[in-house]
Motif scaffolding. Structure first.
Motif, PDB file in Angstrom:
ATOM      1  N   TYR A   6      -8.435  -2.458   2.983  1.00  0.00           N
ATOM      2  CA  TYR A   6      -9.639  -1.804   3.481  1.00  0.00           C
ATOM      3  C   TYR A   6     -10.703  -2.846   3.823  1.00  0.00           C
ATOM      4  CZ  TYR A   6      -7.832   2.457   1.169  1.00  0.00           C
ATOM      5  OH  TYR A   6      -7.083   3.521   0.763  1.00  0.00           O
ATOM      6  N   ASP A  57      -0.687   6.525   2.105  1.00  0.00           N
ATOM      7  CA  ASP A  57      -2.040   6.990   2.421  1.00  0.00           C
ATOM      8  C   ASP A  57      -3.032   5.841   2.544  1.00  0.00           C
ATOM      9  OD1 ASP A  57      -2.387   6.190  -0.191  1.00  0.00           O
ATOM     10  OD2 ASP A  57      -3.062   8.130  -0.946  1.00  0.00           O
ATOM     11  N   GLY A  58      -2.545   4.600   2.453  1.00  0.00           N
ATOM     12  CA  GLY A  58      -3.395   3.432   2.638  1.00  0.00           C
ATOM     13  C   GLY A  58      -3.929   2.824   1.368  1.00  0.00           C
ATOM     14  N   ASP A  76       0.245  -3.231   4.454  1.00  0.00           N
ATOM     15  CA  ASP A  76      -0.831  -2.784   5.333  1.00  0.00           C
ATOM     16  C   ASP A  76      -2.025  -3.687   5.110  1.00  0.00           C
ATOM     17  OD1 ASP A  76      -2.218  -1.336   7.157  1.00  0.00           O
ATOM     18  OD2 ASP A  76      -2.244   0.553   6.017  1.00  0.00           O
ATOM     19  N   ALA A 103       0.832  -1.197   0.000  1.00  0.00           N
ATOM     20  CA  ALA A 103       0.000   0.000   0.000  1.00  0.00           C
ATOM     21  C   ALA A 103       0.868   1.249   0.000  1.00  0.00           C
ATOM     22  CB  ALA A 103      -0.925   0.016   1.212  1.00  0.00           C
TER      23      ALA A 103
END
Length: 741
Positions: free
Chosen positions: A705, A586-587, A702, A583
């Motif tokens: 979502y 910023d994700g 990461d 990622a």
């Protein structure tokens, strides 16, 4: 740990990416001009016959490398290789000690975008200011605009650089630098007007390896000089040359190949070439002055200075690990040709019924220039590793490897290519379009190796089977038959831009179909016979995405990684995915493809990934290296590094030279392929939100979502085909992963 399972009918798809083959035919061609034996060759190997050939017609089936060129290769009655090369009976000599470097400078985007040619012209001026015995004669063209006031865009100019000064000699209408006539005109003119004791020829620009050649002219549709055209150009100019070049080099990527060296033998004593991509800065031309002032009296000695100077410059730009540079002693190349041909005859016979073992060797050898579906293919593999990995199939492998090493005078390689031998060889890791093998047949150095390539390409399109293969490379009826071309349809092959999940032609079979086991792991088991042709197993992850604008749901491809636990002895494989992925800071998840791995030492290795992105509005590939080290229990990640961005191989076969290092303020937009979740058909490309690079942000791992995702195993065989398992759907919520069943 047992994985939680939610109830849902699994989505499914199966796919195959195929590598096509072809039958190569009609190898005879007219031979123009009488070629003479080179009188300087007093070490001609007994296994290579040197003849003065008479003109051949297409019916002469033993001739397979001919035309208006400097070399004719043919087969003798006993099957040995005959080599006839253009030569000079009386080379003119001189004791003046002057070095003249002819630079064929095709500027292209290296100049119009980056000013690299201007920088090198400045280096040449600096070098000649330090060395009275050095001068450069330069032809400039091939670019739309120059980053200096002396050179003019879309204009052919010639310059003399000596004594630290540059003088314009000619200015006229632009001519296509991708034509053999343009090169022969420059070489012939320079040889007549600026002859000296030591002559060097430097082809300056992008390179693409044996198939695409070098010097891509952006004013003429990026047309390039093929190896055949270089051969024809130098053969035409040869009569105007008082002697052979002391050294011929390519300040370009990927040109240190067996095929390149073979066509240069009649015209030069040494070659200076790079197996891998060159740094965007290319050669350091001040190294010429250092070498000559240091006492260089041969191309071998000067080539070593230039190689070391190039590596030193790569150190300053932190590109040293992937650097390669080779000095080739062309006087020793014919011995390698003879030994390689004998090696290839053994392999061709070995592959008569099954080419699998040789294909494995080729796929496991070092390769150069991307060679993956996002960056493109050059199909250049290390010749030494290919021979070494095939040694059990040929009693002549050791001899071929020994003579290969003998003709490589010097190598300067970085850490990642420390095992590279100095010369690459074409092998069709993935055939790119209908013309590629047709080009290769005109530059292949052995008809037996041509037969191997054809068998491998054919078997790659049939899951390894040669049952219906009818190629007979040594029969005159096959060589003279032109109607076989394309009879199987393989010449019409074009590679898909995106994945295809609707068919399967792989050589792999399941013993246990993909399923969830009692512990909630997704698993499958291959048959024992499949393990013989199994190359790799990855996972393919996709993200469910709903587009509010068109009201459609898509699967966005997040790429491939090694979240799998494969037992290579039993054929059983389980997923080991935990919901984490690459990622941006910023994700935003990145689409990444695992393209290579490198062993660093017994306890450390790294994976190399490529990620398609838009960088400041331009499409490119972000390269990432993740390093792992054994901590006593498992391999733990110790670093994730951005290597830079690389544009890859373009549609013309030109390899981008510069690896761009991210700068503060650069705008990154991640790219994804979008698929229909019901038909699994490719729909369009998507890109994410803009991320402004801060100069210190790190690419990392990461958790994805919250939402729904898809997971499948990507199972690759050695024939270039991929078997995808059914896609299963899973959900991530607050960092926890739940598979639907």
């Amino acid at each position: 740990m047992k994985k939680s399972v939610k109830k849902l009918t699994a989505l499914c798809a199966a796919a195959c990416l195929t590598l096509c083959g072809c039958s190569l035919t009609d190898l005879g061609s007219d031979l123009g001009g009488l070629l003479q034996k080179d009188p300087d060759k007093d070490n001609t190997p007994s296994s290579t016959k040197i003849d003065s050939p008479s003109p051949a017609s297409p019916s002469d089936s033993n001739i397979f490398f001919s035309g208006e060129r400097g070399t004719v290769l043919s087969l003798s009655g006993d099957g040995s290789l005959s080599v006839s090369r253009l030569g000079k009976e009386n080379e003119q000599t001189s004791s003046e000690g002057m070095w003249t470097v002819l630079v064929y400078m095709c500027g292209t985007d290296l100049e119009s975008d980056q000013g690299s040619a201007t920088e090198d012209l400045d280096e040449m001026m600096t070098a000649t200011g330090k060395c009275e015995s050095l001068r450069f004669v330069v032809e400039t063209d091939g670019t739309k605009e120059w980053q200096n006031t002396l050179c003019k865009g879309k204009t052919k100019q010639r310059f003399l650089i000596s004594g630290g000064e540059i003088e314009e000699l000619y200015s006229g209408k632009s001519t296509n630098m991708g034509l053999s006539s343009t090169l022969s005109d420059f070489v012939g003119w320079a040889a007549e007007n600026y002859s000296s004791q030591y002559m060097v020829l430097d082809l300056w620009n992008h390179g693409g390896g044996s198939i695409s050649g070098v010097c891509f002219d952006e004013n003429f549709g990026d047309d390039s000089l093929s190896l055949k055209e270089i051969d024809e150009a130098l053969a035409k100019a040869f009569e105007k040359m008082p002697r052979r070049f002391e050294m011929i080099g390519c300040d370009a990527c990927l040109m240190a190949t067996v095929e390149t060296a073979n066509i240069l033998v009649p015209y030069g004593k040494y070659a200076l070439l790079s197996q891998n991509l060159e740094s965007g800065y290319g050669w350091d031309y001040t190294s010429f002055a250092e070498g000559i002032n240091g006492g260089s009296k041969s191309g071998a000695e000067l080539g070593k200075y230039i190689s070391d100077g190039y590596y030193k410059f790569c150190l300053s730009t932190k590109e040293q690990d992937e650097a390669t540079m080779s000095v080739i002693d062309l006087s020793k190349f014919d011995q390698f040709l003879a030994d390689f041909h004998n090696f290839a005859k053994d392999i061709d016979a070995y592959c008569e019924n099954n080419s699998t073992e040789f294909i494995k060797a080729a796929k496991n050898a070092l390769n150069f220039g991307g060679n993956n579906r996002t960056e493109g293919y050059t199909n250049m593999v290390d010749a030494g590793e290919l021979i070494s990995l095939s040694s059990k199939m040929s009693q002549n492998a050791d001899k071929a490897l020994s003579s290969l090493k003998n003709c490589v005078s010097y190598v300067k390689n970085g850490a990642y290519y420390s095992n590279a031998c100095g010369l690459s060889l074409y092998y069709p890791l993935s055939v790119q379009g209908s013309m590629e093998l047709n080009i290769f047949k005109d530059i292949c150095v052995s008809p037996s190796y041509l037969g191997i390539v054809d068998k491998c390409a054919y078997s790659s399109s049939t899951g390894g089977s040669l049952l219906d293969y009818i190629g007979d490379w040594l029969s005159s009826s096959f060589w003279s038959s032109s109607d076989l071309l394309g009879s199987y349809g393989y010449w019409d092959y074009e590679e898909e831009d995106s994945l295809n999940f609707d068919q399967n032609h792989s050589a792999l079979d399941y013993e246990i179909e993909p399923m969830f086991d009692n512990d909630g792991y997704y698993t499958f088991k291959l048959t024992e016979s499949s393990l013989d042709v199994l190359e790799s197993v990855y996972c393919n992850v996709m993200m469910s995405y709903f587009d509010d604008e068109d009201g459609m749901e898509y699967m966005l491809d997040l790429g491939t990684d090694d979240y799998v636990d494969m037992d290579w002895y039993s054929g059983q494989c389980w997923d080991s995915f935990d919901g984490s992925w690459f990622a941006l800071p910023d994700g935003q998840p990145l689409c990444v493809y695992l393209i290579d791995y490198e062993d660093i030492d017994d306890d450390t290795y790294c994976n190399i990934y490529t990620s398609p992105i838009y960088l400041n509005g331009e499409y490119t590939n972000l390269k990432i290296r993740q390093t792992y080290r054994w901590n006593g229990e498992y391999y733990a990640t110790i670093s994730t590094d951005i290597l830079g961005t690389w544009e890859g191989i373009d549609e013309n076969g030109s390899a981008a030279r510069e690896v761009y290092q991210l700068q503060f303020g650069d705008v990154i937009e991640p790219c994804y392929y979008a698929y229909d979740p019901f038909t699994f058909e490719y729909i369009t490309d998507y890109y994410g939100d803009q991320y402004f690079y801060t100069g210190s942000g790190k690419i990392g791992i990461d958790y994805l979502y919250d939402g729904d995702y898809y997971y499948a195993f990507e199972i690759n065989d050695y024939f270039g085909s991929t078997l995808y398992t059914d896609f299963v759907m899973f959900n991530i919520e607050d960092g926890e992963l739940f598979y639907y069943e």
